[in-house]
Enzyme design. Structure first.
Site, PDB file in Angstrom:
ATOM      1  N   GLN A  77      63.652  74.405  31.170  1.00  0.00           N
ATOM      2  CA  GLN A  77      63.289  76.019  31.453  1.00  0.00           C
ATOM      3  C   GLN A  77      61.955  76.000  31.816  1.00  0.00           C
ATOM      4  OE1 GLN A  77      65.829  78.148  31.903  1.00  0.00           O
ATOM      5  NE2 GLN A  77      66.898  76.196  31.762  1.00  0.00           N
TER       6      GLN A  77
ATOM      7  N   GLU B  87      67.433  83.795  25.561  1.00  0.00           N
ATOM      8  CA  GLU B  87      68.314  83.750  26.773  1.00  0.00           C
ATOM      9  C   GLU B  87      69.278  82.534  26.421  1.00  0.00           C
ATOM     10  OE1 GLU B  87      68.126  83.536  31.530  1.00  0.00           O
ATOM     11  OE2 GLU B  87      66.486  82.694  30.398  1.00  0.00           O
ATOM     12  N   HIS B  88      68.669  81.200  26.434  1.00  0.00           N
ATOM     13  CA  HIS B  88      69.433  80.258  26.256  1.00  0.00           C
ATOM     14  C   HIS B  88      69.214  79.554  24.774  1.00  0.00           C
ATOM     15  CE1 HIS B  88      68.400  80.323  30.489  1.00  0.00           C
ATOM     16  NE2 HIS B  88      69.883  80.134  30.682  1.00  0.00           N
TER      17      HIS B  88
ATOM     18  N   GLU C  53      80.581 125.766  17.667  1.00  0.00           N
ATOM     19  CA  GLU C  53      79.660 125.422  18.635  1.00  0.00           C
ATOM     20  C   GLU C  53      79.070 126.872  19.412  1.00  0.00           C
ATOM     21  OE1 GLU C  53      80.550 122.117  20.830  1.00  0.00           O
ATOM     22  OE2 GLU C  53      80.567 120.705  18.973  1.00  0.00           O
TER      23      GLU C  53
ATOM     24  N   SER D 224      62.501  83.077  32.121  1.00  0.00           N
ATOM     25  CA  SER D 224      63.565  82.351  31.419  1.00  0.00           C
ATOM     26  C   SER D 224      63.233  81.531  30.223  1.00  0.00           C
ATOM     27  CB  SER D 224      63.868  81.182  32.270  1.00  0.00           C
ATOM     28  OG  SER D 224      65.017  80.473  31.915  1.00  0.00           O
TER      29      SER D 224
ATOM     30  N   GLN E  37      61.641  95.966  48.343  1.00  0.00           N
ATOM     31  CA  GLN E  37      62.123  96.860  49.281  1.00  0.00           C
ATOM     32  C   GLN E  37      63.627  96.409  49.575  1.00  0.00           C
ATOM     33  OE1 GLN E  37      59.824  94.549  49.505  1.00  0.00           O
ATOM     34  NE2 GLN E  37      59.863  93.174  51.264  1.00  0.00           N
TER      35      GLN E  37
ATOM     36  N   ASN F 218      61.728  88.102  40.750  1.00  0.00           N
ATOM     37  CA  ASN F 218      60.412  88.058  40.215  1.00  0.00           C
ATOM     38  C   ASN F 218      59.934  89.431  39.711  1.00  0.00           C
ATOM     39  OD1 ASN F 218      59.668  89.783  42.439  1.00  0.00           O
ATOM     40  ND2 ASN F 218      58.869  88.128  43.577  1.00  0.00           N
TER      41      ASN F 218
ATOM     42  N   HIS G 127      60.882  76.598  35.335  1.00  0.00           N
ATOM     43  CA  HIS G 127      61.023  77.676  36.168  1.00  0.00           C
ATOM     44  C   HIS G 127      59.793  78.501  36.779  1.00  0.00           C
ATOM     45  CE1 HIS G 127      65.367  78.155  36.750  1.00  0.00           C
ATOM     46  NE2 HIS G 127      65.647  77.909  35.364  1.00  0.00           N
TER      47      HIS G 127
ATOM     48  N   HIS H 251      85.301 127.932  25.925  1.00  0.00           N
ATOM     49  CA  HIS H 251      86.176 126.902  25.548  1.00  0.00           C
ATOM     50  C   HIS H 251      87.362 127.090  24.824  1.00  0.00           C
ATOM     51  CE1 HIS H 251      82.647 124.402  27.415  1.00  0.00           C
ATOM     52  NE2 HIS H 251      83.198 123.401  26.936  1.00  0.00           N
TER      53      HIS H 251
ATOM     54  N   TYR I 175      71.325  90.447  44.707  1.00  0.00           N
ATOM     55  CA  TYR I 175      69.985  90.052  45.023  1.00  0.00           C
ATOM     56  C   TYR I 175      69.790  88.577  44.822  1.00  0.00           C
ATOM     57  CZ  TYR I 175      65.155  89.198  46.004  1.00  0.00           C
ATOM     58  OH  TYR I 175      64.094  89.086  46.518  1.00  0.00           O
TER      59      TYR I 175
END
Length: 321
Positions: free
Chosen positions: A159, A216-217, A304, A137, A91, A114, A162, A309, A29
């Site tokens: 930043q 983040e940064h 168990e 950001s 969508q 977004n 943004h 098994h 995306y």
């Protein structure tokens, strides 16, 4: 970053390993709307190509004229996108997660967007893999008295532009630097919402605070940034020194700019080649190798309450009638 399948054979007849293969179809995306992001195309597509993903599709919202930004299209062509669909928002995520008559279902969706895109990815997780839930950001700068206040202010603003929810934080041991940065006219307005200047007593306290925030940064503008870097545990990307400002990582240096936000750097990593690989465990035992341990396996299974098994192992060592 690319890793290959591996196998570890032993003299007793055991073979353990991991088969590593790329996912078949990746969905990327790329935001449109307010701005064009050809850099996001590169950051999402190139790791997928290195991993060996055979089919990469991209969705991106067109402008009001129905066209996609040419920079975005050129980046997609150079990076190796196979198909582009002009659709954006929740969508687009739904289409890639479940498939439509025209858009194929993918194995993994990556790329920022977004809040509607982020929440759609969250809702679709499990039906399809995703990279992470990206928030607004963030930049955090650790600086001491040696830092250039003009550089610090400019980097915080890198930043803050943004969107309205982006955060910009300065942690410093120098009150003089804090005053100089806060007085720069261009930064006053940008720091009103999610901007902070934190004054600390020591760089150790600065590191502790940065690790709590897990930005983040993270830029380190101190006398010895490499020494400071060793104290950082939680950050999406770390930029060392006054000539390594955050946009270097956004556009050119190489490490990915799709990074964990909202404190998730405590447990998430930047987007990388591993995100487009899947791993399958490989197990092979000879009869002599299994014979040495079969009673241990049976003991586990019976503990168990899983008698079938246990029998699956035991039957291989019972004498046939």
């Amino acid at each position: 970053q690319l890793r290959n399948s591996w196998f570890d054979p032993k003299p007793d007849g055991t073979i353990l390993g991991m088969k590593i293969l790329p996912i078949a179809i990746a969905g990327v995306y790329v935001p449109g709307g307010k701005a064009a992001y050809p850099s996001s195309v590169l950051m999402n597509v190139l790791p997928a190509k290195v991993a060996g993903v055979e089919r990469i599709i991209m969705t991106t919202p067109p402008g009001a004229d129905g066209k996609v930004n040419p920079g975005t299209l050129v980046a997609a062509h150079i990076a190796g996108v196979d198909e582009i669909y002009k659709v954006g928002g929740a969508q687009a995520i739904a289409a890639m997660a479940f498939g439509t008559q025209s858009i194929p279902k993918v194995d993994k969706i990556t790329g920022p967007g977004n809040i509607f895109v982020a929440l759609a990815k969250k809702a679709c997780f499990g039906y399809v893999s995703i990279d992470s839930i990206a928030g607004p950001s963030e930049i955090l700068v650790i600086a001491d008295e040696t830092a250039n206040p003009r550089y610090v202010a400019a980097d915080l603003l890198s930043q803050a532009e943004h969107d309205e929810l982006a955060s910009a934080i300065l942690i410093t041991t120098s009150k003089t630097l804090a005053d100089q940065v806060s007085r720069r006219e261009i930064i006053e307005k940008s720091l009103n919402n999610y901007g902070y200047i934190l004054l600390v007593d020591s760089l150790d306290e600065a590191a502790d605070t940065a690790n709590e925030i897990a930005s983040e940064h993270l830029e380190i503008l101190t006398k010895d940034p490499f020494a400071m870097m060793t104290k950082i545990r939680n950050a999406g990307a770390i930029f060392l020194g006054e000539y390594s400002s955050e946009p270097l990582g956004d556009y050119f240096a190489g490490p990915n700019h799709v990074l964990p936000t909202n404190g998730t750097a405590r447990f998430f990593s930047p987007l990388n080649v591993d995100d487009f690989l899947k791993k399958t465990s490989i197990i092979s035992y000879s009869r002599p190798a299994l014979e040495k341990i079969h009673q241990d396996i049976e003991c586990f299974a019976e503990n168990e309450g899983l008698t079938a098994h246990a029998n699956s192992i035991r039957v291989r060592f019972e004498k046939e009638d």
